[in-house]
Each structure stands twice: as C-alpha cells, then as structure tokens.
Design a protein around this motif. Structure first.
Motif, short mmCIF file in Angstrom:
data_model
loop_
_atom_site.label_atom_id
_atom_site.label_comp_id
_atom_site.label_asym_id
_atom_site.label_seq_id
_atom_site.Cartn_x
_atom_site.Cartn_y
_atom_site.Cartn_z
N ARG A 55 29.69 39.35 11.19
CA ARG A 55 28.37 39.97 11.37
C ARG A 55 27.29 38.89 11.45
N GLN A 56 27.38 37.89 10.57
CA GLN A 56 26.41 36.81 10.60
C GLN A 56 26.94 35.63 9.81
N VAL A 57 26.34 34.48 10.04
CA VAL A 57 26.64 33.27 9.27
C VAL A 57 25.38 32.90 8.52
N VAL A 58 25.50 32.66 7.21
CA VAL A 58 24.36 32.30 6.38
C VAL A 58 24.62 31.00 5.66
N ARG A 59 23.56 30.25 5.41
CA ARG A 59 23.66 29.03 4.62
C ARG A 59 23.52 29.43 3.16
#
Length: 88
Positions: free
Chosen positions: A41-45
């Motif tokens: 769905r998404q990549v987060v730091r």
C-alpha cells in the motif's frame, strides 16, 4: 511485524503495534512497506522502536514509530491482514 493496531499520537507520530517474530534486537531507523498479502500500500520511513522497559522479555508485542502520514485505519489494522516489513 504482524500489525494488530495503529495509534496516531498528538505529537504527529503514528505507532504500529503488533507481533514481531525472529528479531530479538531493537529495530532502528528503516524504510518499511505496509503490506496486505503481497500488495504494497505504501512505504514509510520508520524511526524504529520507542524504547520502553519490557517487563516480560518473552513478550513479542512491540511498536514501531513513524512521523509520516499512514494510510491505514484502525479497523484495517485490527483485521489481521496487514504487515510492516523492512525494505531498507
């Protein structure tokens, strides 16, 4: 991490909480993919794990923090279908 819940804090951080297996050490800064099955769905730091005193060392329930906007509702988090996986 198998996500069990997501919390949005007043200081702008989001906490993912859930079970982490096979990684005894503290998790540091990394990029993590938010996955449902094999779909990203998404990549987060992520900032890593907030340091808290563990009362029970066998407790696998942990949390990982991020300051990025997270597209995951509490209902989705509690569904048991979502994972957070380090990608870099």
């Amino acid at each position: 991490m198998q996500i069990e819940e997501v919390f949005r804090l007043a200081n702008g951080r989001t906490l993912f909480t859930g079970v982490i297996s096979g990684h005894a050490g503290a998790i540091g800064i990394c990029e993590c993919a938010l996955l449902e099955g094999q779909r990203t769905r998404q990549v987060v730091r992520c900032e890593g794990e907030p340091m808290v005193k563990k009362i029970d060392p066998s407790n696998r329930r942990r949390s990982i923090a991020t300051t990025e906007a997270v597209v995951l509702s509490s209902d989705e988090a509690r569904s048991g279908r979502w994972r957070l996986v380090c990608v870099g």
